[in-house]
Motif scaffolding. Structure first.
Motif, PDB file in Angstrom:
ATOM      1  N   GLU A  46       0.827  -1.206   0.000  1.00  0.00           N
ATOM      2  CA  GLU A  46       0.000   0.000   0.000  1.00  0.00           C
ATOM      3  C   GLU A  46       0.865   1.261   0.000  1.00  0.00           C
ATOM      4  N   ILE A  47       1.884   1.276   0.831  1.00  0.00           N
ATOM      5  CA  ILE A  47       2.775   2.436   0.887  1.00  0.00           C
ATOM      6  C   ILE A  47       3.532   2.583  -0.434  1.00  0.00           C
ATOM      7  N   ALA A  48       3.912   1.464  -1.031  1.00  0.00           N
ATOM      8  CA  ALA A  48       4.644   1.510  -2.296  1.00  0.00           C
ATOM      9  C   ALA A  48       3.812   2.133  -3.413  1.00  0.00           C
ATOM     10  N   THR A  49       2.506   1.932  -3.383  1.00  0.00           N
ATOM     11  CA  THR A  49       1.662   2.531  -4.419  1.00  0.00           C
ATOM     12  C   THR A  49       1.533   4.038  -4.231  1.00  0.00           C
ATOM     13  N   ARG A  55       8.780   2.915  -3.239  1.00  0.00           N
ATOM     14  CA  ARG A  55       8.662   1.803  -4.187  1.00  0.00           C
ATOM     15  C   ARG A  55      10.034   1.444  -4.736  1.00  0.00           C
ATOM     16  N   GLU A  56      10.820   2.457  -5.048  1.00  0.00           N
ATOM     17  CA  GLU A  56      12.177   2.216  -5.546  1.00  0.00           C
ATOM     18  C   GLU A  56      13.042   1.574  -4.462  1.00  0.00           C
ATOM     19  N   HIS A  57      12.882   2.031  -3.233  1.00  0.00           N
ATOM     20  CA  HIS A  57      13.661   1.499  -2.107  1.00  0.00           C
ATOM     21  C   HIS A  57      13.385   0.016  -1.886  1.00  0.00           C
TER      22      HIS A  57
END
Length: 105
Positions: A46-49, A55-57
């Motif tokens: 969810e945080i990556a979206t 998302r890159e991390h």
């Protein structure tokens, strides 16, 4: 920390690792641990979206962490949070897989 062998730089120390509680990674997984694992993975997705930098991390997440190992998953989840040093240390000190996942959430 068993001893400080050299102040360095770099510092050279001897450590002794504590034994974590036995957890069968291959066998039947406790429902609570499975639920906590799913919740952590869901939160990470969810945080990556929402955050492209995050998302890159975590793009290397699958190669770094075994999601079937609750200890390592909890450690990874704690490492990407903004928790206080005391909260992060509490995750690392917890020997029980279920409690470690709870603290990481």
């Amino acid at each position: 920390l068993t001893s400080i062998d050299s102040v360095g730089p770099p510092i050279d120390v001897t450590v002794s690792h504590w034994d974590r509680l036995d957890y069968n990674f291959k066998g039947g997984v406790d429902d609570t641990i499975r639920a906590l694992t799913n919740e952590i993975l869901s939160t990470i997705r969810e945080i990556a979206t929402l955050n492209s930098l995050f998302r890159e991390h975590i793009s290397f997440f699958p190669t770094r962490i075994d999601a079937n190992d609750p200890y390592r998953l909890a450690d990874f989840a704690a490492s990407i949070t903004t928790g206080t040093p005391e909260e992060l240390q509490a995750v690392l000190e917890e020997r029980d897989a279920e409690m470690r996942l709870h603290k990481a959430l």
